[in-house]
Design an enzyme around this catalytic site. Structure first.
Site, PDB file in Angstrom:
ATOM      1  N   GLY A 158       0.851  -1.189   0.000  1.00 41.72           N
ATOM      2  CA  GLY A 158       0.000   0.000   0.000  1.00 41.72           C
ATOM      3  C   GLY A 158       0.886   1.238   0.000  1.00 41.72           C
ATOM      4  O   GLY A 158       2.062   1.183  -0.382  1.00 41.72           O
ATOM      5  N   ILE A 160       2.341   3.017   2.430  1.00 42.26           N
ATOM      6  CA  ILE A 160       3.570   2.969   3.237  1.00 42.26           C
ATOM      7  C   ILE A 160       4.510   1.890   2.716  1.00 42.26           C
ATOM      8  O   ILE A 160       5.726   2.105   2.619  1.00 42.26           O
ATOM      9  CB  ILE A 160       3.234   2.775   4.735  1.00 42.26           C
ATOM     10  N   THR A 238       5.875  -2.096  11.226  1.00 41.56           N
ATOM     11  CA  THR A 238       5.402  -0.739  11.548  1.00 41.56           C
ATOM     12  C   THR A 238       3.897  -0.636  11.298  1.00 41.56           C
ATOM     13  O   THR A 238       3.365   0.470  11.230  1.00 41.56           O
ATOM     14  CB  THR A 238       6.123   0.336  10.700  1.00 41.56           C
ATOM     15  N   ARG A 240       0.674  -3.064  12.539  1.00 42.26           N
ATOM     16  CA  ARG A 240      -0.043  -3.259  13.790  1.00 42.26           C
ATOM     17  C   ARG A 240       0.484  -4.527  14.452  1.00 42.26           C
ATOM     18  O   ARG A 240       0.722  -5.535  13.774  1.00 42.26           O
ATOM     19  CB  ARG A 240      -1.549  -3.412  13.549  1.00 42.26           C
ATOM     20  N   GLU A 269      -0.149  -2.665  23.606  1.00 44.44           N
ATOM     21  CA  GLU A 269       0.582  -1.394  23.725  1.00 44.44           C
ATOM     22  C   GLU A 269       0.037  -0.612  24.915  1.00 44.44           C
ATOM     23  O   GLU A 269      -1.185  -0.491  25.034  1.00 44.44           O
ATOM     24  CB  GLU A 269       0.434  -0.581  22.436  1.00 44.44           C
ATOM     25  N   HIS A 288       5.403   2.922  19.141  1.00 42.90           N
ATOM     26  CA  HIS A 288       4.423   3.304  18.111  1.00 42.90           C
ATOM     27  C   HIS A 288       4.594   4.776  17.698  1.00 42.90           C
ATOM     28  O   HIS A 288       3.677   5.580  17.833  1.00 42.90           O
ATOM     29  CB  HIS A 288       2.994   3.046  18.609  1.00 42.90           C
TER      30      HIS A 288
HETATM   31  P1  NAP Z   1      -2.943   1.590   2.676  1.00 43.40           P
HETATM   32  O1  NAP Z   1      -2.293   2.396   1.629  1.00 43.40           O
HETATM   33  O2  NAP Z   1      -4.426   1.561   2.746  1.00 43.40           O
HETATM   34  O3  NAP Z   1      -2.404   0.091   2.550  1.00 43.40           O
HETATM   35  C1  NAP Z   1      -3.018  -0.947   3.244  1.00 43.40           C
HETATM   36  C2  NAP Z   1      -2.350  -2.247   2.857  1.00 43.40           C
HETATM   37  O4  NAP Z   1      -2.994  -3.302   3.597  1.00 43.40           O
HETATM   38  C3  NAP Z   1      -2.537  -2.580   1.361  1.00 43.40           C
HETATM   39  O5  NAP Z   1      -1.431  -3.297   0.935  1.00 43.40           O
HETATM   40  C4  NAP Z   1      -3.781  -3.462   1.410  1.00 43.40           C
HETATM   41  O6  NAP Z   1      -3.904  -4.310   0.305  1.00 43.40           O
HETATM   42  C5  NAP Z   1      -3.484  -4.253   2.653  1.00 43.40           C
HETATM   43  N1  NAP Z   1      -4.677  -4.900   3.165  1.00 43.40           N
HETATM   44  C6  NAP Z   1      -5.805  -4.292   3.615  1.00 43.40           C
HETATM   45  N2  NAP Z   1      -6.699  -5.241   3.979  1.00 43.40           N
HETATM   46  C7  NAP Z   1      -6.111  -6.435   3.760  1.00 43.40           C
HETATM   47  C8  NAP Z   1      -6.529  -7.782   3.926  1.00 43.40           C
HETATM   48  N3  NAP Z   1      -7.735  -8.077   4.421  1.00 43.40           N
HETATM   49  N4  NAP Z   1      -5.664  -8.762   3.570  1.00 43.40           N
HETATM   50  C9  NAP Z   1      -4.449  -8.480   3.067  1.00 43.40           C
HETATM   51  N5  NAP Z   1      -3.999  -7.216   2.887  1.00 43.40           N
HETATM   52  C10 NAP Z   1      -4.826  -6.214   3.229  1.00 43.40           C
HETATM   53  O7  NAP Z   1      -2.475   2.024   4.133  1.00 43.40           O
HETATM   54  P2  NAP Z   1      -1.063   2.614   4.581  1.00 43.40           P
HETATM   55  O8  NAP Z   1      -1.170   4.087   4.701  1.00 43.40           O
HETATM   56  O9  NAP Z   1      -0.001   2.017   3.765  1.00 43.40           O
HETATM   57  O10 NAP Z   1      -1.001   2.040   6.081  1.00 43.40           O
HETATM   58  C11 NAP Z   1      -0.876   0.658   6.309  1.00 43.40           C
HETATM   59  C12 NAP Z   1      -1.032   0.360   7.784  1.00 43.40           C
HETATM   60  O11 NAP Z   1       0.094   0.868   8.478  1.00 43.40           O
HETATM   61  C13 NAP Z   1      -2.219   1.049   8.454  1.00 43.40           C
HETATM   62  O12 NAP Z   1      -3.413   0.301   8.307  1.00 43.40           O
HETATM   63  C14 NAP Z   1      -1.801   1.140   9.886  1.00 43.40           C
HETATM   64  O13 NAP Z   1      -2.235   0.007  10.594  1.00 43.40           O
HETATM   65  C15 NAP Z   1      -0.287   1.130   9.818  1.00 43.40           C
HETATM   66  N6  NAP Z   1       0.309   2.409  10.216  1.00 43.40           N
HETATM   67  C16 NAP Z   1       1.139   2.438  11.292  1.00 43.40           C
HETATM   68  C17 NAP Z   1       1.746   3.615  11.638  1.00 43.40           C
HETATM   69  C18 NAP Z   1       2.674   3.674  12.815  1.00 43.40           C
HETATM   70  O14 NAP Z   1       2.704   4.688  13.492  1.00 43.40           O
HETATM   71  N7  NAP Z   1       3.444   2.646  13.067  1.00 43.40           N
HETATM   72  C19 NAP Z   1       1.506   4.789  10.915  1.00 43.40           C
HETATM   73  C20 NAP Z   1       0.659   4.724   9.838  1.00 43.40           C
HETATM   74  C21 NAP Z   1       0.066   3.510   9.487  1.00 43.40           C
HETATM   75  P3  NAP Z   1      -4.786  -3.834  -0.979  1.00 43.40           P
HETATM   76  O15 NAP Z   1      -3.891  -2.941  -1.769  1.00 43.40           O
HETATM   77  O16 NAP Z   1      -5.100  -5.109  -1.652  1.00 43.40           O
HETATM   78  O17 NAP Z   1      -5.996  -3.123  -0.437  1.00 43.40           O
HETATM   79  C1  GLV Z   2      -0.960   4.937  13.213  1.00 46.35           C
HETATM   80  O1  GLV Z   2      -0.650   3.890  13.661  1.00 46.35           O
HETATM   81  C2  GLV Z   2      -1.923   5.107  12.170  1.00 46.35           C
HETATM   82  O2  GLV Z   2      -2.572   4.136  11.774  1.00 46.35           O
HETATM   83  O3  GLV Z   2      -2.063   6.252  11.721  1.00 46.35           O
END
Ligand code: NAP
Ligand code: GLV
Length: 323
Positions: A158, A160, A238, A240, A269, A288
């Site tokens: 996705g 990130i 990074t 969940r 957490e 986090h």
């Molecule tokens: P994004 O662009 O929406 O990407 C989500 C990813 O998850 C895509 O690869 C998506 O696949 C995949 N996905 C969603 N549902 C799925 C499922 N049921 N089975 C398999 N893959 C699935 O989101 P992003 O902005 O990259 O963020 C990704 C995640 O990072 C967030 O959901 C959040 O939990 C985490 N995050 C953490 C931090 C932190 O502070 N550590 C910060 C920001 C985000 P598709 O392309 O097929 O939909």
């Molecule tokens: C942080 O973990 C977020 O999902 O924005």
């Protein structure tokens, strides 16, 4: 009459400051750094039209019931909304907002900080110096693995995941990825090669977890997945915590099934202080902080306020999630 809103923590940024002085909105802000208890949450949401929440706040049917039928919008200051029962909100006609995009690069930076920290033993080395153990230079002292020229595997291509992959170009890395839906255009731009989930794990020196947490991805990195990884490999999460089976990860690290881990997120957490992960020199755990630059947190807060305002006005949200 002013719209009533509950915000579960004080937020940075101009959007929130403006919200506080807006006569059209009656804002109740949770005053503590710790999240409200379930009981306090239920009490504070009673009768509100809008809610701004953080990842620490579970928004489920009981919270929605406590709020009442006038609730129009739940606005998360986060991209991940696994703490919100989005389907339940949608079925009740409550809009749900999140903050994608603005945190992508900041979070990818932290994934890279963990790749480098775990691969090159940075935290261990810094503690070695602070602990007064640095007496000489020796050939294999604190030797880690090379990041440049290694193979990076991205699980979840996705926003990130792609930003993590983009950074790998500067390190001359080969990039593999697995995504549940095709990403061939994006992958071609980044020179990333698609693989099966199993092959990404088996072929990579660094595996970066970037999928959203859902019922399908809960425990995705279990004992069987970890057993496919190289014994020299590093796992970086990074996304969940519950995507990784933490007990299986502890076993894999202890048994030398994988070499190291860099975790910005954990199953529980804050990570309990009796977690075996905290006793392992080959594990770096961060609290986090993926999106934690002040600039990015201000943008996230501004987006959360913009979503809230749109929801209160009954219009479509700039960034909405539908269950
Ligand atoms: P994004 O662009 O929406 O990407 C989500 C990813 O998850 C895509 O690869 C998506 O696949 C995949 N996905 C969603 N549902 C799925 C499922 N049921 N089975 C398999 N893959 C699935 O989101 P992003 O902005 O990259 O963020 C990704 C995640 O990072 C967030 O959901 C959040 O939990 C985490 N995050 C953490 C931090 C932190 O502070 N550590 C910060 C920001 C985000 P598709 O392309 O097929 O939909
Ligand atoms: C942080 O973990 C977020 O999902 O924005």
């Amino acid at each position: 009459m002013a719209h009533r809103v509950f915000v579960t923590r004080e937020l940075p940024g101009d959007g929130f400051a403006n919200l506080l002085t807006d006569a059209a909105v009656d804002v109740d802000v949770w005053p503590l750094d710790a999240p409200p208890s379930r009981e306090a949450f239920g009490e504070r949401v009673r009768g509100v039209d809008g809610l701004i929440c953080l990842i620490t706040d579970r928004v489920d049917a009981s919270v929605l019931d406590a709020a009442g039928p006038q609730l129009r919008v739940v606005s998360a200051m986060a991209v991940g909304v696994d703490n919100i029962d989005v389907a339940e909100c949608t079925s009740r006609g409550i809009a749900v907002g999140n903050t994608p995009g603005v945190l992508t690069e900041t979070t990818a930076d932290i994934a890279w900080a963990l790749i480098l920290a775990a691969g090159r033993r940075i935290v261990e080395a810094a503690e070695y110096v602070k602990g007064g153990e640095w007496r000489t230079w020796s050939p294999t002292q604190l030797a880690g693995v090379d990041v440049h020229g290694a193979t990076l595997g991205v699980v979840g291509f996705g926003a990130i995941g792609q930003a993590v992959a983009r950074r790998a170009q500067g390190f001359g890395m080969r990039v593999l990825y697995w995504n549940r839906t095709p990403k061939s255009v994006e992958a071609a731009e980044l020179g990333a090669e698609q693989r099966s989930f199993e092959d990404v794990l088996a072929e990579s020196d660094f595996v970066s977890i970037n999928v959203a947490l859902t019922d399908e991805t809960h425990g995705l990195i279990d004992a069987s997945a970890l057993s496919r990884m190289k014994s020299s490999a590093t796992l970086v999460n990074t996304a969940r915590g519950p995507i990784v089976d933490e007990a299986a990860l502890v076993d894999a690290l202890r048994d030398g099934q994988i070499a190291a881990a860099g975790l910005d997120v954990t199953a529980v957490e804050p990570l309990p202080m009796d977690s075996p992960l905290l006793t392992m020199p080959n594990v770096v755990v961060l609290p986090h902080i993926g999106s934690a630059s002040l600039a990015t947190r201000c943008k996230m807060a501004d987006m959360a306020v913009a979503n809230l305002r749109a929801g209160l006005a009954g219009g479509p949200l700039p960034n909405s999630v539908v269950g």
